[in-house]
Design an enzyme around this catalytic site. Structure first.
Site, PDB file in Angstrom:
ATOM      1  N   GLY A  10      43.785  38.208  43.256  1.00 30.64           N
ATOM      2  CA  GLY A  10      44.099  39.210  44.275  1.00 30.64           C
ATOM      3  C   GLY A  10      43.667  38.748  45.657  1.00 30.64           C
ATOM      4  N   ARG A  11      42.366  38.815  45.893  1.00 28.27           N
ATOM      5  CA  ARG A  11      41.819  38.527  47.225  1.00 28.27           C
ATOM      6  C   ARG A  11      42.273  37.181  47.783  1.00 28.27           C
ATOM      7  NH1 ARG A  11      37.326  41.008  49.102  1.00 28.27           N
ATOM      8  NH2 ARG A  11      36.940  41.667  46.966  1.00 28.27           N
ATOM      9  N   GLU A  55      45.237  35.793  37.539  1.00 30.89           N
ATOM     10  CA  GLU A  55      45.729  37.002  38.217  1.00 30.89           C
ATOM     11  C   GLU A  55      44.834  37.216  39.438  1.00 30.89           C
ATOM     12  OE1 GLU A  55      45.602  39.787  34.906  1.00 30.89           O
ATOM     13  OE2 GLU A  55      43.506  40.258  35.343  1.00 30.89           O
ATOM     14  N   CYS A 106      31.803  59.344  62.877  1.00 30.37           N
ATOM     15  CA  CYS A 106      30.502  59.935  63.209  1.00 30.37           C
ATOM     16  C   CYS A 106      29.480  59.553  62.149  1.00 30.37           C
ATOM     17  CB  CYS A 106      30.611  61.447  63.265  1.00 30.37           C
ATOM     18  SG  CYS A 106      32.017  62.026  64.174  1.00 30.37           S
ATOM     19  N   TYR A 122      42.012  44.064  49.917  1.00 28.04           N
ATOM     20  CA  TYR A 122      40.904  45.026  49.783  1.00 28.04           C
ATOM     21  C   TYR A 122      40.420  45.443  51.174  1.00 28.04           C
ATOM     22  CZ  TYR A 122      40.886  43.021  45.080  1.00 28.04           C
ATOM     23  OH  TYR A 122      41.249  42.566  43.838  1.00 28.04           O
ATOM     24  N   GLY A 174      39.363  36.520  40.791  1.00 28.51           N
ATOM     25  CA  GLY A 174      37.968  36.332  41.167  1.00 28.51           C
ATOM     26  C   GLY A 174      37.674  35.277  42.203  1.00 28.51           C
TER      27      GLY A 174
HETATM   28  C1  LIG Z   1      41.240  42.870  35.722  1.00 27.42           C
HETATM   29  C2  LIG Z   1      41.292  42.318  37.100  1.00 27.42           C
HETATM   30  N1  LIG Z   1      42.053  41.252  37.336  1.00 27.42           N
HETATM   31  C3  LIG Z   1      42.157  40.702  38.557  1.00 27.42           C
HETATM   32  C4  LIG Z   1      41.467  41.239  39.636  1.00 27.42           C
HETATM   33  C5  LIG Z   1      41.603  40.600  40.969  1.00 27.42           C
HETATM   34  O1  LIG Z   1      40.378  40.089  41.371  1.00 27.42           O
HETATM   35  P1  LIG Z   1      40.261  39.234  42.694  1.00 27.42           P
HETATM   36  O2  LIG Z   1      40.864  40.019  43.782  1.00 27.42           O
HETATM   37  O3  LIG Z   1      38.800  39.016  42.855  1.00 27.42           O
HETATM   38  O4  LIG Z   1      41.022  37.949  42.462  1.00 27.42           O
HETATM   39  C6  LIG Z   1      40.641  42.356  39.435  1.00 27.42           C
HETATM   40  C7  LIG Z   1      39.885  42.938  40.525  1.00 27.42           C
HETATM   41  O5  LIG Z   1      39.116  43.835  40.412  1.00 27.42           O
HETATM   42  C8  LIG Z   1      40.556  42.915  38.134  1.00 27.42           C
HETATM   43  O6  LIG Z   1      39.801  43.973  37.880  1.00 27.42           O
END
Ligand SMILES: Cc1ncc(COP(=O)(O)O)c(C=O)c1O
Length: 413
Positions: free
Chosen positions: A277-278, A275, A353, A382, A237
């Protein structure tokens, strides 16, 4: 906006790609060296009892995963496809398996693969996993993913997966049943809880406040159920500030806040997982487009570029005007005057388009010419992976991974 120093290699690579081809350029460039340096910094800041996993959904490219695999605790996967992909490209890595709507086949694959942990989303999923594990004679470590009922100011970002009514995780009211069911299953080893309530968090203080809430909840359930629950997953997050790139999430302040909290005596035996991601891969990728036309239409300037939101959906998905840099290209071979604008706001669009194919809106530029390159940073997460690649069947962009060992070699020379 000034170029961040770690874009220097990306810019050089963009010019090299451009020089090597006849068609207008369109490419993703990932700087794996910058990625590793970034991740090393993230990991180094965390308290000793914290573990950093990478949420693969943000960018699952094999070179990216391989660049991360021995620098992080492991990978969070959210489908059987991601599970198989990670096992294929990073065999031996620790994997935690979450996500909504897991099929029985996916749960079976997770059990057979010996994943580190399964994040269970509902009572029914717990039943399914329990019977699969019992039949295979294995015991699976499990976290219960729980949604919490929070006030809107506690989850005040642009994307929330919890804190209010959503399909994610189980209701707090189901936790007692789930704990009881897990305790009676020989296939389940209940380790603790999982919370992932939001994405796009830009405030370290707000994220720390949310973590305070998670810790309070863990302590309350420890007291209530009389169990240690040795693992807590506080989700992902952490966001990227696309709108004001000079004001990014303050990781150092965040880690200082975590040290104060995770150092508490009752958390010494607890592993606290992130965990992300972004925030892991977002910075390492850039999307580069060549300007193919500049036109004025009913009073506004548009730069029509090679590619579009079918490659790079992030700005449309998040509803922002993405920051970009102009990489000037001086060569011009056509026997016609080169279109250019100076000191004008320009809207950057792609080749689709649809009027929704917009990457940046009314960005004022000192100068832009047809044939220049536009580089969109913060495109490593993403971005390609959430885009509708085959809409209109334009060619896919080139994908270039600047090798991770490059800087080490350069230093050695
Ligand atoms: C369960 C869960 N964990 C981790 C993430 C990664 O989130 P972020 O990319 O915002 O860190 C997500 C993203 O949707 C998620 O659904």
């Amino acid at each position: 906006m000034t170029l961040p120093p770690d874009l220097t290699d990306t810019v050089a690579a963009a010019y090299r790609l451009h020089a090597d081809q006849r068609d207008p350029l369109c490419a993703y460039i990932y700087d794996l060296n910058a990625l590793q340096a970034h991740v090393d910094r993230l990991v180094a800041g965390l308290p000793a009892n914290a573990e950093l996993f990478y949420a693969v959904k943000a960018n699952s490219d094999a070179p990216v995963l391989q660049a991360l695999s021995d620098r992080m605790a492991g990978f969070e996967v959210a489908s059987g496809g991601e599970l198989a992909w990670v096992n294929r490209h990073c065999p031996g890595s620790r994997v935690i398996f979450g996500g909504p709507g897991k099929t029985a086949a996916e749960l079976r694959a997770a059990v057979e693969a010996g994943v580190d942990c399964v994040h269970v989303e509902s009572l029914l999923e717990l039943e399914r996993l329990s019977s699969i594990a019992e039949r295979s004679g294995r015991t699976v470590p499990v976290l219960l993913r729980v949604n919490l009922n929070l006030s809107p100011d506690q989850v005040a970002t642009s994307l929330t997966m919890g804190g209010r009514s959503t399909p994610f995780g189980m209701d707090e009211a189901d936790v007692a049943l789930a704990v009881d069911r897990a305790e009676r299953s020989s296939g389940i080893s209940l380790q603790g809880f999982h919370f992932h309530l939001l994405s796009h968090q830009l405030s370290a203080d707000a994220q720390l406040a949310l973590i305070d809430r998670y810790l309070a909840q863990l302590r309350s359930w420890r007291r209530r159920f009389g169990r240690a629950f040795p693992v807590l997953n506080v989700g992902g997050g952490i966001g990227i500030n696309y709108r004001s790139p000079d004001q990014q999430f303050d990781w150092d302040a965040f880690c200082t806040g975590l040290r104060g909290r995770f150092g508490a005596a009752d958390l010494q035996g607890t592993r606290i997982r992130f965990e992300l991601g972004r925030y892991v891969t977002g910075f390492c990728g850039s999307y580069v487009m060549e300007v193919m036309d500049i036109k004025r239409n009913l009073g506004r300037y548009f730069a029509v570029c090679r590619g579009g939101t079918h490659h790079f959906r992030t700005p449309y998905a998040q509803g922002h005007s993405h920051p970009f840099h102009v990489l000037p290209v001086d060569a011009w071979t056509l026997p016609i005057a080169r279109p250019e604008i100076r000191q004008q706001p320009v809207t950057v669009v792609g080749q689709l388009c649809t009027p929704k194919d917009v990457l940046a809106t009314d960005t004022r530029l000192a100068r832009l010419r047809v044939g220049d390159l536009l580089l969109f940073p913060y495109a490593g997460a993403y971005a390609w992976h959430i885009s509708h690649h085959d809409f209109l069947r334009h060619p896919h962009p080139q994908q270039l991974y600047l090798p991770a060992e490059k800087r080490a070699k350069a230093l050695a020379c």
